[in-house]
Design a protein around this motif. Structure first.
Motif, short mmCIF file in Angstrom:
data_model
loop_
_atom_site.label_atom_id
_atom_site.label_comp_id
_atom_site.label_asym_id
_atom_site.label_seq_id
_atom_site.Cartn_x
_atom_site.Cartn_y
_atom_site.Cartn_z
N HIS A 7 0.81 -1.22 0.00
CA HIS A 7 0.00 0.00 0.00
C HIS A 7 0.84 1.26 0.00
O HIS A 7 0.35 2.34 -0.29
CB HIS A 7 -0.97 0.00 1.19
N GLY A 10 4.63 3.56 -4.71
CA GLY A 10 4.14 4.62 -5.58
C GLY A 10 4.10 5.97 -4.91
O GLY A 10 3.74 6.95 -5.52
N THR A 57 -12.94 4.24 -16.01
CA THR A 57 -12.26 3.30 -15.11
C THR A 57 -12.12 3.92 -13.72
O THR A 57 -12.24 5.14 -13.56
CB THR A 57 -10.83 2.98 -15.60
N ILE A 58 -11.84 3.08 -12.75
CA ILE A 58 -11.59 3.56 -11.40
C ILE A 58 -10.30 4.39 -11.38
O ILE A 58 -10.17 5.35 -10.62
CB ILE A 58 -11.57 2.41 -10.37
N LYS A 59 -9.34 4.04 -12.24
CA LYS A 59 -8.10 4.82 -12.33
C LYS A 59 -8.41 6.25 -12.77
O LYS A 59 -7.87 7.21 -12.22
CB LYS A 59 -7.11 4.17 -13.27
N ALA A 60 -9.28 6.41 -13.75
CA ALA A 60 -9.65 7.75 -14.21
C ALA A 60 -10.32 8.54 -13.08
O ALA A 60 -10.07 9.73 -12.91
CB ALA A 60 -10.58 7.66 -15.42
N ASN A 62 -9.79 8.04 -9.77
CA ASN A 62 -8.73 8.37 -8.82
C ASN A 62 -7.87 9.52 -9.32
O ASN A 62 -7.50 10.41 -8.54
CB ASN A 62 -7.86 7.15 -8.53
N ASP A 63 -7.55 9.53 -10.61
CA ASP A 63 -6.78 10.62 -11.18
C ASP A 63 -7.53 11.95 -11.03
O ASP A 63 -6.93 12.98 -10.69
CB ASP A 63 -6.46 10.36 -12.65
#
Length: 103
Positions: A7, A10, A57-60, A62-63
């Motif tokens: 976790h 990054g 997406t979930i990434k989009a 989060n971004d």
């Protein structure tokens, strides 16, 4: 070489190391950890609400959250959902069942 927990990857190494140490040192109030959990529940509820309609997406998602910066979750919700906020807006969002997001 010592590896950081999954976790913590990054993130800037110094910051991630400090967060991991704080988690295990026990010198923070339980409310410190509870605040992280509450924020996490709010962001997860927000994702369930806006990702299907606004993000591929979930990434989009989060971004977009990271791009917006620090603000109350209700304001972030309005920004991400494209809802206008009046100057005298009062929080109304029920993010976790019958528990209101703010009093």
């Amino acid at each position: 070489m010592h590896r950081l927990p999954r976790h913590a990857r990054g993130h800037e190494r110094f910051t991630a190391t400090g967060e991991v140490r704080r988690s295990f040192a026990g010198n923070y109030s339980p409310l410190y950890q509870a605040a992280y959990m509450l924020g996490g529940l709010q962001v997860r509820a927000l994702a369930r609400e806006v990702v299907p309609a606004k993000f591929a997406t979930i990434k989009a998602f989060n971004d977009a959250v990271l791009r917006e910066g620090r603000m109350p979750i209700e304001m972030l919700r309005a920004v991400l959902a494209g809802r206008p906020l009046a100057r005298d807006h009062r929080p109304q969002w029920m993010f976790y069942g019958d528990v209101p997001a703010a009093m």
